[in-house]
Enzyme design. Structure first.
Site, short mmCIF file in Angstrom:
data_model
loop_
_atom_site.label_atom_id
_atom_site.label_comp_id
_atom_site.label_asym_id
_atom_site.label_seq_id
_atom_site.Cartn_x
_atom_site.Cartn_y
_atom_site.Cartn_z
N ASP A 446 0.87 -1.18 0.00
CA ASP A 446 0.00 0.00 0.00
C ASP A 446 0.91 1.24 0.00
O ASP A 446 1.79 1.37 0.86
CB ASP A 446 -0.91 0.00 1.23
CG ASP A 446 -1.90 1.16 1.18
OD1 ASP A 446 -3.00 0.97 0.64
OD2 ASP A 446 -1.57 2.25 1.69
N LEU A 447 0.74 2.11 -1.00
CA LEU A 447 1.60 3.29 -1.12
C LEU A 447 1.29 4.27 0.01
O LEU A 447 0.12 4.59 0.29
CB LEU A 447 1.39 3.97 -2.46
CG LEU A 447 1.73 3.13 -3.71
CD1 LEU A 447 1.47 3.91 -4.97
CD2 LEU A 447 3.18 2.66 -3.66
N ASP A 489 -4.29 2.46 -4.55
CA ASP A 489 -2.83 2.42 -4.43
C ASP A 489 -2.35 1.11 -3.82
O ASP A 489 -1.33 1.06 -3.15
CB ASP A 489 -2.35 3.62 -3.59
CG ASP A 489 -3.00 3.63 -2.20
OD1 ASP A 489 -3.91 2.81 -1.97
OD2 ASP A 489 -2.59 4.45 -1.36
#
Length: 576
Positions: A446-447, A489
């Site tokens: 997960d960014l 993301d």
């Protein structure tokens, strides 16, 4: 002594056969011993007949009790049919257990027999050599290849099949391939890969003209080729890999009787070999088999383990995804083997001689059509335009279908596999990890801080940022690994066939470092990092695993990494 024999025979209720022996012995006293031996043979036959009848009745009763629909698996018999049935009979039982609602019956066929059975629909599935696969595929008898067979040498897998060129040990006048020019060479047939095409291609590459060779076709089984070489009927012979080892194991061939020409040393391939390696036998489905049934059979084949009775009986390590058989097709084209042989050239004289009346009639019809076409020219032009428009519409429809198929399996923004395709690949990776007792790692990324970038620079800039992150994720990974986007993301890395935990740790650290590098978007430099959750699956583990549970566990580990400060990874640990 004679009274003792007679009383024993009468007590057993089987005095008839020995009585005939004694009567024959009574014709001449010198034949007394021969008469008693004949009596013993007749007695043995009398005892065995009821037992054989009972065994046949028991087998018939068992077959009648199983009323499931029968599916026929045709196996190409390059060895004697009893040997092939003994090898692959257990595979039929294995498939009967794994594919519910059907019973599989294994039958051995020669090449022509198998072709005829396919034409009349008497065979549902086929296990044959790659050359026969191309022939059947060319004539539309197949729906596709479900899996490729993996042979074994002891407990090790053998990836590939080839040919072996042999001569008798005392034929020292034949030392190289060039020495086979104009010689007598035995082959089991001209439609086999290992027993003809692979060795013939090596001869052709070595500059030996095939038209000058005296081919001796022995027909199947390939044992006849070895017999012809040992008997001196031919100068050399072609057999497929593993045949020499099988014959030695069966006691039909002694070590040192034959010499292999053009020996090849391929790492990890312990069998005798004279040619390059080609993909092993494919497991095929006939055109009439429903796709859903073919899928179930493919899944069952992939689940075959090296230690299963069916694998041990067939001397195979298991089955894998369908191999690329383009190298086989290329060899067939080089040798101009059907269905890739060239059609004979036809001259205009041949056409005129055969179709003279038709040509005259056609010429008259063309002249008439030409006269009519003068009045219909405008309508013809209109029809041409209509046809062009229809073709354009058809092409547009085809592009839309292809786009829908792509969207069903790939992310529209990044072009990465989506969740559906990821789950399919994860299922295959789990099956391979269990079969090979290997390690795989599932990394849920997960960014960090993506929302501020998206809010400050806009959604278009945010999309370009995601595309760049997807490109970086793909860098440095192996061809067998998978990068997928689940949405927003969130990304997933699937790392398979890992030798140790250090391998996935090194790959993940390198990937996270690449993600931390700044990205230039619309004159701004923006940077992010990733919080990663990792779940490991070892093939030796007895714990159940499926794609949903592994993704859920990796997601939990990712949130733990988020809570601990982001820009780090955490491995999922099952709480006691």
């Amino acid at each position: 002594m004679g009274h003792l024999k007679a009383s024993w025979v009468q007590a057993s209720g089987l005095c008839g056969p020995l009585r005939w022996g004694r009567l024959w012995a009574g014709l001449n006293p010198r034949w007394e011993l021969l008469g008693w031996l004949l009596g013993v043979v007749l007695l043995a036959l009398a005892v065995a007949a009821p037992a054989t009848a009972r065994a046949a009745a028991t087998s018939a009763t068992a077959a009648a009790a199983d009323d499931r629909p029968v599916l026929t698996l045709g196996v190409f018999a390059y060895r004697p049919k009893p040997i092939m049935l003994q090898r692959f009979g257990e595979l039929g039982g294995f498939l009967s257990e794994r594919v519910g609602g059907h019973r599989f019956e294994v039958r051995a066929y020669t090449g022509p027999e198998l072709q005829a059975a396919m034409e009349v629909g008497a065979v549902d599935f086929v296990l044959t050599n790659p050359v026969h696969f191309h022939v059947l595929r060319e004539y539309g008898a197949l729906s596709g290849s479900l899996a490729s067979m993996v042979m074994r040498a002891g407990d090790q897998p053998l990836h590939g099949i080839g040919g072996v060129i042999v001569r008798r040990a005392d034929r020292t006048d034949i030392a190289t391939l060039q020495d086979l020019r104009g010689r007598r060479i035995a082959v089991s047939g001209l439609d086999s890969l290992g027993s003809y095409m692979a060795p013939a291609a090596e001869l052709q590459r070595a500059g030996v003209p095939l038209h000058g060779v005296q081919w001796q076709v022995t027909e199947q089984p390939v044992d006849r080729v070895v017999e012809a070489v040992l008997g001196g009927a031919v100068d050399a012979g072609f057999v497929r890999t593993s045949v020499l080892e099988d014959l030695q194991h069966e006691g039909k061939l002694q070590a040192g009787q034959l010499v292999v020409l053009n020996p090849q040393n391929v790492p990890g391939f312990p069998l005798q070999l004279s040619t390059r390696l080609y993909p092993e036998w494919p497991f095929l489905a006939a055109i009439h088999v429903p796709p859903e049934l073919s899928h179930r059979v493919a899944v069952a084949l992939m689940s075959l383990r090296p230690t299963d009775a069916a694998a041990l009986s067939a001397s195979v390590y298991g089955f894998t995804i369908p191999a690329d058989y383009s190298s086989v097709e290329q060899t067939m084209r080089e040798l101009r083997v059907a269905p890739f042989d060239t059609e004979p050239q036809t001259t205009w004289a041949d056409v005129w001689q055969r179709y003279q009346l038709w040509i005259v009639a056609l010429a008259a019809a063309v002249a008439l059509v030409f006269l009519l076409a003068l009045g219909l020219a405008l309508n013809t032009v209109r029809l041409v335009h209509i046809k062009r428009d229809l073709q354009a519409d058809r092409a547009a429809l085809q592009r839309q279908r292809e786009e829908l198929a792509r969207l069903a399996h790939f992310d529209a923004l990044t072009g990465l596999p989506n969740r559906r395709l990821l789950e399919d690949r994860l299922n295959l990776a789990l099956a391979r990890a269990r079969r090979n007792a290997s390690l795989l790692a599932l990394c849920y990324l997960d960014l960090d801080n993506f929302k501020p970038i998206n809010d400050q620079l806009g959604h278009a800039a945010g999309d370009r940022f995601l595309v760049e992150m997807a490109r970086r994720l793909q860098q440095g990974l192996r061809a067998d690994d998978t990068v997928a986007r689940l949405g927003g993301d969130e990304f997933v890395l699937l790392l398979t066939d890992l030798a140790s935990e250090e391998e996935w740790q090194t790959a993940l650290r390198r990937t996270m470092e690449q993600l931390r590098q700044p990205v230039a978007i619309d004159g701004h430099e923006v940077a992010s990092s990733a919080s990663v959750g990792v779940v490991l699956f070892a093939g030796r583990s007895s714990e159940p695993a499926d794609p949903d549970s592994l993704l859920r566990q990796a997601d939990q580990a990712m949130y733990q990494a988020k809570q601990e400060g982001r820009n780090r990874y955490r491995v999922f640990e099952l709480k006691a």
